[in-house]
Design an enzyme around this catalytic site. Structure first.
Site, PDB file in Angstrom:
ATOM      1  CG  HIS A  19      -1.970  -1.133   1.071  1.00 43.28           C
ATOM      2  ND1 HIS A  19      -2.501  -1.796   2.157  1.00 43.28           N
ATOM      3  CD2 HIS A  19      -2.537  -1.724  -0.026  1.00 43.28           C
ATOM      4  CE1 HIS A  19      -3.346  -2.727   1.746  1.00 43.28           C
ATOM      5  NE2 HIS A  19      -3.375  -2.704   0.425  1.00 43.28           N
ATOM      6  CB  SER A 100      -5.622  -2.304  -2.894  1.00 47.28           C
ATOM      7  OG  SER A 100      -6.353  -3.470  -3.204  1.00 47.28           O
ATOM      8  CD  GLU A 118     -12.340 -10.835  -4.249  1.00 51.12           C
ATOM      9  OE1 GLU A 118     -12.404 -12.064  -4.006  1.00 51.12           O
ATOM     10  OE2 GLU A 118     -11.265 -10.178  -4.241  1.00 51.12           O
ATOM     11  CG  ASP A 164      -3.353  -7.579  -4.345  1.00 51.50           C
ATOM     12  OD1 ASP A 164      -4.179  -7.620  -5.272  1.00 51.50           O
ATOM     13  OD2 ASP A 164      -3.642  -7.170  -3.203  1.00 51.50           O
TER      14      ASP A 164
END
Length: 276
Positions: A19, A100, A118, A164
């Protein structure tokens, strides 16, 4: 990986590095009035309550954001990151840690856009509840590679692609390389920031080198808090940034040694590799 929940790991030392880099890139993009896009491939839940059972069960945040909280450092980037994180908590207490998507949403301007993919059903519902009413944000329940193919290239020619994965499946490294290659074909003017864990030194080095080979301009920042081979599990993590802002290397040269001194748990290392 439909069982993985980042809520158990939110705010740990790996999140701090990831981050920190995210904030640095977004602040650089904000220097120009022209709009930009953020594409987040693994959105997670977006925001995490510190008193939630998941964060308390592992307590990983205590050796991450917990060691930095309410301190100030001789590194403007660390202080900027801490200010962003503090914006999600009650005054005087660390009540929430932003993932994020929340960091990106907080730094977007009216003209900028955020795309989040997602796959986990519960986390996607949480994303919808938090960001569904924001016209700047587009949500898609799909995996990372499918999202890159469906949502890139963007209308805007500037932006950040943040990748990520959990890397808990054997094919995650290969899938990540494929996603980055596809993303660069579609959005070669974008900055790509890819997080990776350090579980075994040679494997981490090999993967990071393959990522850096995808773009002539690159940067690799790594922070390990435990000695390589001295512990089971993740001893550190890194970020490979392709097409990085020209300011990022200098910022990390100042910030990484301070992070290492503050977050080290015994025998860890830090390093920064810049393209020549």
């Amino acid at each position: 990986m439909l069982s993985y929940r980042h809520s158990y790991h939110a705010g740990n030392f790996a999140d701090v590095l990831k981050h920190l880099v995210q904030v640095a890139v977004l602040d650089h993009l904000r220097l120009k009035d022209k709009p930009f896009l953020v594409h987040d491939t693994h959105g997670g839940a977006g925001l995490f309550a510190v008193d939630d059972a998941h964060m308390q069960k592992t307590g990983e945040y205590r050796d991450g954001i917990g060691r930095l909280w309410e301190r100030r450092f001789e590194a403007p980037l660390i202080n900027r990151y801490l200010n962003v994180v503090a914006g999600f908590s009650r005054p005087g207490a660390l009540s929430h840690y932003p993932g994020s998507p929340a960091i990106s949403a907080a730094l977007l301007r009216d003209q900028d856009r955020l795309q989040i993919t997602e796959l986990h059903s519960t986390d996607f519902e949480l994303l919808e509840a938090r960001f569904g009413g924001d016209r700047r944000i587009r949500l898609a329940r799909q995996d990372a590679l499918a999202g890159i193919k469906a949502l890139l290239p963007p209308v805007h020619k500037r932006g950040l692609v943040l990748i990520d994965p959990s890397y808990e499946l054997g094919g995650d490294e290969a899938a990540t390389l494929e996603a980055v290659e596809e993303g660069l074909r579609r959005f070669n003017t974008g900055c790509f920031a890819i997080w990776y864990p350090v579980l075994e030194r040679r494997r981490a080095d090999r993967f990071a080198q393959r990522l850096m080979a995808l773009a002539p301009k690159h940067l690799r920042a790594e922070l390990c808090v435990l000695r390589d081979g001295g512990a089971r599990g993740m001893t550190g993590s890194g970020m490979v940034v392709l097409n990085p802002p020209w300011t990022l290397g200098e910022q990390l040269q100042t910030a990484l040694p301070i992070l290492h001194r503050t977050l080290d748990q015994g025998g860890g290392t830090q390093r920064l590799i810049l393209s020549q």
